[in-house]
Design a protein around this motif. Structure first.
Motif, PDB file in Angstrom:
ATOM      1  N   UNK A 236     -23.102  30.428  11.337  1.00 57.68           N
ATOM      2  CA  UNK A 236     -23.481  31.517  11.725  1.00 57.68           C
ATOM      3  C   UNK A 236     -22.982  31.826  13.150  1.00 57.68           C
ATOM      4  N   UNK A 237     -22.587  32.967  13.719  1.00 64.73           N
ATOM      5  CA  UNK A 237     -22.316  33.022  15.103  1.00 64.73           C
ATOM      6  C   UNK A 237     -22.870  34.444  15.497  1.00 64.73           C
ATOM      7  N   UNK A 238     -22.993  34.711  16.857  1.00 71.97           N
ATOM      8  CA  UNK A 238     -23.301  35.971  17.447  1.00 71.97           C
ATOM      9  C   UNK A 238     -22.163  37.025  17.119  1.00 71.97           C
ATOM     10  N   UNK A 239     -22.691  37.906  16.974  1.00 74.36           N
ATOM     11  CA  UNK A 239     -21.601  39.345  16.701  1.00 74.36           C
ATOM     12  C   UNK A 239     -20.518  39.400  17.667  1.00 74.36           C
ATOM     13  N   UNK A 240     -20.698  39.034  18.958  1.00 73.82           N
ATOM     14  CA  UNK A 240     -19.633  39.360  19.885  1.00 73.82           C
ATOM     15  C   UNK A 240     -18.741  38.430  19.869  1.00 73.82           C
ATOM     16  N   UNK A 241     -19.019  37.053  19.234  1.00 73.00           N
ATOM     17  CA  UNK A 241     -17.877  36.071  18.875  1.00 73.00           C
ATOM     18  C   UNK A 241     -17.035  36.381  17.996  1.00 73.00           C
ATOM     19  N   UNK A 242     -17.553  37.171  16.843  1.00 72.00           N
ATOM     20  CA  UNK A 242     -16.454  37.594  16.013  1.00 72.00           C
ATOM     21  C   UNK A 242     -15.502  38.810  16.501  1.00 72.00           C
ATOM     22  N   UNK A 243     -16.260  39.573  17.456  1.00 73.19           N
ATOM     23  CA  UNK A 243     -15.745  40.679  17.856  1.00 73.19           C
ATOM     24  C   UNK A 243     -14.607  40.194  18.885  1.00 73.19           C
ATOM     25  N   UNK A 244     -14.868  39.076  19.478  1.00 76.66           N
ATOM     26  CA  UNK A 244     -13.926  38.566  20.509  1.00 76.66           C
ATOM     27  C   UNK A 244     -12.605  37.941  19.837  1.00 76.66           C
ATOM     28  N   UNK A 245     -12.973  37.203  18.849  1.00 73.29           N
ATOM     29  CA  UNK A 245     -11.673  36.849  17.966  1.00 73.29           C
ATOM     30  C   UNK A 245     -10.775  37.879  17.489  1.00 73.29           C
ATOM     31  N   UNK A 246     -11.625  39.128  17.039  1.00 68.53           N
ATOM     32  CA  UNK A 246     -10.833  40.125  16.068  1.00 68.53           C
ATOM     33  C   UNK A 246      -9.922  40.778  17.266  1.00 68.53           C
ATOM     34  N   UNK A 247     -10.540  41.091  18.754  1.00 72.55           N
ATOM     35  CA  UNK A 247      -9.783  41.546  19.631  1.00 72.55           C
ATOM     36  C   UNK A 247      -8.612  40.836  20.065  1.00 72.55           C
ATOM     37  N   UNK A 248      -8.743  39.291  20.044  1.00 70.75           N
ATOM     38  CA  UNK A 248      -7.823  38.631  20.517  1.00 70.75           C
ATOM     39  C   UNK A 248      -6.549  38.680  19.496  1.00 70.75           C
ATOM     40  N   UNK A 249      -6.944  38.795  18.295  1.00 72.08           N
ATOM     41  CA  UNK A 249      -5.898  38.853  17.248  1.00 72.08           C
ATOM     42  C   UNK A 249      -5.237  40.028  17.241  1.00 72.08           C
TER      43      UNK A 249
END
Length: 105
Positions: free
Chosen positions: A56-69
């Motif tokens: 599990x990770x906070x939503x912002x971690x997933x958002x940051x990864x998707x933004x970088x991608x």
């Protein structure tokens, strides 16, 4: 511009390296263990570790990864419909990230 203290510190570190004073230190060659939760209570730190280990990770971690991608993908594309669509998606994700940051969640 570095201060005189920065210059002196760098010079002393370089001198110590040349003399071999950093050779054979305990933990040499091993990864550093950095505790990024210094100001979190031990109970919360344990809960965070359990959640992290469970994937599990906070939503912002997933958002940051998707933004970088998306940024990387956009950088590889020439102007066109696909690039425009990705830029719109990127803008939307950045807004979402900002909303999460403002709300504190």
């Amino acid at each position: 511009m570095p201060s005189i203290y920065d210059i002196l510190a760098e010079q002393r570190i370089a001198d110590a390296l040349r003399r071999g004073e950093f050779d054979n230190l305990p933990g040499a060659g091993k990864p550093l263990v950095l505790d990024d939760e210094l100001f979190v209570s031990p109970e919360q730190r344990m809960a965070n570790k359990v959640l992290r280990n469970a994937g599990f990770s906070p939503p912002e971690v997933g958002l940051r990864k998707e933004i970088a991608k998306l940024r990387a993908e956009i950088g590889e594309l020439e102007d066109g419909e696909r690039r425009s669509a990705l830029r719109r998606r990127l803008a939307m994700l950045i807004v979402q990230l900002g909303e999460i940051a403002r709300s504190g969640h």
